[in-house]
Scaffold this motif. Structure first.
Motif, mmCIF file in Angstrom:
data_model
loop_
_atom_site.group_PDB
_atom_site.id
_atom_site.type_symbol
_atom_site.label_atom_id
_atom_site.label_comp_id
_atom_site.label_asym_id
_atom_site.label_seq_id
_atom_site.Cartn_x
_atom_site.Cartn_y
_atom_site.Cartn_z
ATOM 1 N N ILE A 139 -3.396 0.243 5.089
ATOM 2 C CA ILE A 139 -4.467 1.142 5.505
ATOM 3 C C ILE A 139 -5.328 0.472 6.562
ATOM 4 N N ARG A 140 -6.154 1.287 7.147
ATOM 5 C CA ARG A 140 -7.154 0.774 8.079
ATOM 6 C C ARG A 140 -8.377 1.664 7.891
ATOM 7 N N GLY A 141 -9.419 1.076 7.391
ATOM 8 C CA GLY A 141 -10.606 1.873 7.106
ATOM 9 C C GLY A 141 -11.747 1.489 8.005
ATOM 10 N N ASP A 142 -12.918 1.921 7.649
ATOM 11 C CA ASP A 142 -14.075 1.553 8.453
ATOM 12 C C ASP A 142 -15.113 0.809 7.622
ATOM 13 N N GLY A 143 -14.661 0.077 6.643
ATOM 14 C CA GLY A 143 -15.583 -0.730 5.860
ATOM 15 C C GLY A 143 -16.111 -0.038 4.629
ATOM 16 N N ARG A 144 -15.808 1.220 4.471
ATOM 17 C CA ARG A 144 -16.316 1.919 3.295
ATOM 18 C C ARG A 144 -15.397 1.673 2.109
ATOM 19 N N PRO A 145 -15.958 1.650 0.945
ATOM 20 C CA PRO A 145 -15.109 1.538 -0.235
ATOM 21 C C PRO A 145 -14.568 2.902 -0.655
ATOM 22 N N TRP A 146 -13.333 2.926 -1.042
ATOM 23 C CA TRP A 146 -12.698 4.155 -1.515
ATOM 24 C C TRP A 146 -12.274 3.974 -2.949
ATOM 25 N N MET A 147 -11.759 5.016 -3.498
ATOM 26 C CA MET A 147 -11.228 4.926 -4.854
ATOM 27 C C MET A 147 -9.842 5.547 -4.881
ATOM 28 N N VAL A 148 -8.930 4.859 -5.526
ATOM 29 C CA VAL A 148 -7.579 5.388 -5.677
ATOM 30 C C VAL A 148 -7.508 6.060 -7.028
ATOM 31 N N ASN A 149 -7.068 7.286 -7.057
ATOM 32 C CA ASN A 149 -6.953 8.007 -8.318
ATOM 33 C C ASN A 149 -5.490 8.338 -8.562
ATOM 34 N N ILE A 150 -5.040 8.084 -9.762
ATOM 35 C CA ILE A 150 -3.680 8.451 -10.121
ATOM 36 C C ILE A 150 -3.767 9.423 -11.278
ATOM 37 N N GLY A 151 -3.180 10.574 -11.104
ATOM 38 C CA GLY A 151 -3.162 11.569 -12.167
ATOM 39 C C GLY A 151 -1.794 11.575 -12.816
ATOM 40 N N THR A 152 -1.746 11.510 -14.126
ATOM 41 C CA THR A 152 -0.464 11.493 -14.819
ATOM 42 C C THR A 152 -0.310 12.762 -15.642
ATOM 43 N N GLU A 153 0.897 12.991 -16.043
ATOM 44 C CA GLU A 153 1.176 14.142 -16.899
ATOM 45 C C GLU A 153 0.580 13.852 -18.279
ATOM 46 N N THR A 154 -0.116 14.845 -18.800
ATOM 47 C CA THR A 154 -0.702 14.655 -20.128
ATOM 48 C C THR A 154 -0.163 15.699 -21.076
ATOM 49 N N TYR A 155 -0.300 15.422 -22.336
ATOM 50 C CA TYR A 155 0.270 16.334 -23.328
ATOM 51 C C TYR A 155 -0.739 17.389 -23.752
ATOM 52 N N PRO A 209 -13.397 -7.685 -2.092
ATOM 53 C CA PRO A 209 -12.955 -8.896 -1.407
ATOM 54 C C PRO A 209 -13.669 -9.133 -0.080
ATOM 55 N N TYR A 210 -14.329 -8.099 0.430
ATOM 56 C CA TYR A 210 -15.086 -8.257 1.679
ATOM 57 C C TYR A 210 -16.536 -7.949 1.381
ATOM 58 N N PRO A 211 -17.212 -8.849 0.699
ATOM 59 C CA PRO A 211 -18.541 -8.479 0.205
ATOM 60 C C PRO A 211 -19.563 -8.312 1.328
ATOM 61 N N VAL A 212 -20.473 -7.405 1.087
ATOM 62 C CA VAL A 212 -21.582 -7.162 2.009
ATOM 63 C C VAL A 212 -22.853 -7.420 1.218
ATOM 64 N N PRO A 213 -23.758 -8.233 1.764
ATOM 65 C CA PRO A 213 -24.991 -8.474 1.017
ATOM 66 C C PRO A 213 -25.837 -7.204 0.932
ATOM 67 N N HIS A 214 -26.642 -7.135 -0.113
ATOM 68 C CA HIS A 214 -27.516 -5.969 -0.241
ATOM 69 C C HIS A 214 -28.531 -5.924 0.876
ATOM 70 N N GLU A 215 -29.035 -7.105 1.217
ATOM 71 C CA GLU A 215 -30.011 -7.186 2.300
ATOM 72 C C GLU A 215 -29.282 -7.629 3.554
ATOM 73 N N LEU A 216 -29.055 -6.698 4.437
ATOM 74 C CA LEU A 216 -28.398 -7.074 5.689
ATOM 75 C C LEU A 216 -29.412 -7.746 6.596
ATOM 76 N N PRO A 217 -28.944 -8.610 7.511
ATOM 77 C CA PRO A 217 -29.893 -9.251 8.431
ATOM 78 C C PRO A 217 -30.644 -8.211 9.258
ATOM 79 N N GLN A 218 -31.923 -8.437 9.400
ATOM 80 C CA GLN A 218 -32.750 -7.476 10.129
ATOM 81 C C GLN A 218 -32.478 -7.511 11.621
ATOM 82 N N ASP A 219 -32.280 -8.726 12.126
ATOM 83 C CA ASP A 219 -32.048 -8.890 13.552
ATOM 84 C C ASP A 219 -30.699 -8.290 13.929
ATOM 85 N N PRO A 220 -30.665 -7.385 14.905
ATOM 86 C CA PRO A 220 -29.381 -6.762 15.258
ATOM 87 C C PRO A 220 -28.347 -7.763 15.738
#
Lengths: 300, 426
Positions: free
Chosen positions: A188-204, B204-215
């Protein structure tokens, strides 16, 4: 009558694709409360049309259906002759990796469903298209976590990509059997945001129909591709967006859907590019389940 | 009957509620307070008195909201927030309307900037009267004792959860004092304490809660994050400064900061000079709730006929050969590669972040890069920069950047000289 806390908490979130927000930790709640039927927005009148009025007969549609389903049946029969799941037996037994989805053309997008909190009245937008060279899948849009003003919904702001349930001929359900593998592999290639992977399974049972197995997918951002390996043992059970007290390992023999959810409460544009989704057998990984199953949490 | 089925787990355990009497420093429940209690009010500060004038009694939600809003006129800080809570606590010894007050306080927390402060959450939980809501016998325990208050307690914990605040031992003591050992808020607390530590350090790519103020610091942080290479070197191509020129005009110089790794330099040195390189952007990068934009210097992917496979230098490793040309087939069971076609993408040569996304600013970057990569002088550079919000902005305060709108693709004439390269129209 005052609602019990659990009951009220459950009434607050009733979307079909509910989110667990990866940054802030998913919503933790114990009991599995289910409500009948599809999601209905607060204030929306109930659909009281009798079911026979929804049937639309059409000769052309019937012919089309027959052709499609018998075609599928024929494919199925020939696949069965080739071996299990249409692979030669040797390959089926020995293979260590299997690519499930690769996005190499417009038809590969038809196996996916994009949804956002539009369906609960939110304002997020999500779109799916092919990437620049038509070789990747690009999920993009804007996230907006303003809750809809219906007086009941408290949280909003999610976007989801979900694979369609594979169907055999005559609309029988087909399941992915990943029991030979133990790791999910994504490029993948994201933009730094965290995502969540969901897997749905067959249930009874019916009350398990909203059960999902989730894990987090963190993206680095930047112009480089990122290989992500998530062992299936890490997936935890949740139902309607709430982590369950009774955890259970994911059973891989009947997997219905896989999905990606964004709900990190950061309003703005987002994008996630997926090259391919695969499963592999990581022989170094021996863990069966990452969470305690021998005792309930919290203990009663 | 119904509730019995909903909460079958709440069993009668007398022992737990008995322990609690040790904490009992608060007025005991069930006392019949005379009207004297209401008459000699504890000393209320001005907020309380003002609300007294307005609408007799603080029972409705509106008054509590007002209490906060009046406090917000001075300053929105933790101290003000605490003072409002103190005023409420001191106003009425019975804490009438505390559930409404707590809901109002939870709603106002982000406004006062205390939504990630565990001490404030504990203070809010402290508003609940102690001992009163603890079930005393198995019937009470079975029938969801004081549901509205428990619900409110769960709500406080849920807000903590949503903001990623980990409860501490003080929270637990408070909850046990207020609701008893096996109440819903305690359950919620236990769930938080079970799951939060598991998920806390997962990124695995942690970001601090307080980001640096200086751009500039922020740019440096984000560039080294996306470059994913410890050898990569961050270079400041232009220092930001604001100055007033002799004519009285304000001269501002946007910062330009870039990153390039030795591998990228090597790639660029090998680049075919007849093919142009592209400056692309802006691309977004999210660091928690902050969005930053970066630009990339890259080339188009090589057509397949021009690809040459570089032989690996055998002297890279003396101990074992890096390439073995044995004619052996791997068995299916030993094949760990994925059977997919590679995505064709051009190489990335460098990345940068700039205060402004216009071509003049980015040209500074390219000319700065020329010092370390002399080949750039002979390669045509094409700007494929989209106009748009090109400044660092946080999600909380979206700014529009209409200034860049007007110059999506300036005429190449004035940019020509410093670059010594021809800029092509797309």
């Amino acid at each position: 009558m005052a609602l019990t806390p659990m009951k009220q908490l459950a009434t607050l979130q009733r979307g079909r694709f509910l989110t667990l927000s990866p940054t802030l930790g998913p919503v933790v709640c114990g009991s599995r409360v289910n409500f009948m039927g599809e999601y209905r927005r607060p204030g929306q009148p109930r659909d009281n049309t009798p079911p026979w009025k929804k049937i639309q007969f059409s000769f052309a549609k019937g012919v089309q259906g027959i052709r499609k389903h018998f075609g599928l049946l024929k494919d199925e029969a020939f696949k069965h002759m080739a071996g299990p799941q249409g692979q030669p037996l040797k390959e089926y037994v020995l293979e260590q990796t299997q690519v499930l989805w690769e996005f190499r053309g417009p038809e590969s997008l038809s196996q996916w469903i994009v949804s956002s909190d539009r369906e609960i009245g939110g304002q997020s937008e999500a779109y799916l298209k092919l990437g620049r060279n038509n070789t990747t899948c690009l999920l993009y849009g804007t996230l907006c976590s303003t809750p809809p003003r219906d007086g009941e919904t408290r949280y909003s702001g999610y976007c989801t990509l979900r694979s369609k349930q594979p169907l055999l001929s005559f609309d029988r359900k087909q399941h992915h059997d990943w029991s030979r593998f133990n790791t999910l592999f994504l490029r993948i290639r994201g933009d730094g945001r965290p995502w969540m992977v969901n897997i749905g399974t067959e249930t009874y049972f019916y009350h398990q129909s909203d059960d999902m197995y989730n894990y987090f997918l963190y993206t680095r951002g930047g112009p480089y591709w990122q290989d992500v390996k998530i062992p299936f043992s890490k997936f935890f059970l949740s139902s309607r967006g709430r982590i369950q007290d009774d955890q259970h390992p994911l059973w891989l023999d009947k997997v219905n859907t896989i999905g990606f959810t964004l709900g990190d409460k950061a309003d703005g544009p987002f994008q996630l590019e997926i090259d391919f989704i695969a499963v592999c057998n990581d022989r170094a990984h021996t863990e069966e389940f990452a969470y305690e199953v021998y005792k309930r949490n919290p203990e009663v | 009957m119904y509730r019995m089925f909903v909460h079958p787990t709440i069993k009668a355990t007398h022992a737990h509620s008995l322990i609690l009497h040790g904490y009992c420093s608060q007025p005991r429940r069930g006392f019949h307070g005379s009207s004297i209690f209401l008459k000699n009010k504890p000393a209320a500060t001005d907020y309380g008195e003002k609300s007294e004038h307005k609408g007799g009694g603080n029972k409705s939600l509106v008054t509590h909201d007002n209490l906060f809003e009046r406090a917000a006129q001075d300053s929105r800080t933790k101290a003000t927030f605490n003072r409002v809570v103190d005023v409420f606590v001191k106003q009425d010894i019975r804490r009438r309307g505390h559930v409404e007050f707590i809901y109002a306080a939870l709603k106002k927390m982000p406004e006062f900037g205390v939504e990630r402060d565990i001490a404030v959450y504990n203070k809010i939980l402290d508003i609940f009267p102690k001992e009163v809501f603890v079930p005393r016998n198995f019937i009470q325990r079975m029938f969801n004792h004081y549901p509205r208050q428990q619900e409110c307690g769960v709500e406080v914990l849920e807000q903590m959860e949503n903001y990623g605040v980990m409860p501490n031992i003080e929270t637990k003591v408070l909850l046990v004092q207020i609701f008893g050992e096996k109440s819903h808020p305690i359950r919620k607390y236990q769930r938080l304490m079970y799951w939060f530590p598991k998920f806390k350090n997962l990124n695995p790519y942690p970001v601090p809660h307080e980001l640096p103020q200086d751009p500039v610091d922020l740019a440096r942080f984000s560039l080294s994050r996306i470059a994913n290479d410890l050898d990569a070197k961050v270079t400041m191509y232009q220092m930001p400064y604001t100055d007033v020129s002799e004519a009285g005009e304000e001269v501002t110089q946007p910062y330009v900061i870039g990153i390039q790794s030795p591998d990228q330099q090597e790639l660029l040195a090998k680049h075919d000079t007849s093919r142009p390189v592209f400056v692309e952007g802006p691309f977004t990068l999210w660091l928690r709730k902050t969005c930053v934009y970066y630009y990339v210097l890259r080339a188009d992917p090589l057509p397949p006929e021009e690809k040459v496979k570089e032989p690996i230098d055998p002297e890279q490793c003396f101990f074992y050969p890096l390439e073995l040309d044995l004619d052996l087939d791997r068995d299916v069971g030993d094949e760990d590669n994925f059977n997919v076609d590679e995505v064709e993408e051009g190489p990335v040569f460098a990345m940068c972040m700039a205060e402004k996304g216009d071509q003049a600013t980015l040209a500074k970057w390219i000319s700065g890069l020329q010092e370390t990569n002399p080949i750039l002088g002979r390669i045509a550079t094409v700007f494929r920069v989209e106009s748009g919000p090109c400044e660092i902005q946080s999600a909380a305060e979206p700014e529009s950047a209409p200034a860049q709108e007007s110059e999506p693709e300036p005429e190449p004439a004035e940019e020509e000289k410093p670059l010594r390269s021809q800029s092509m129209k797309q």
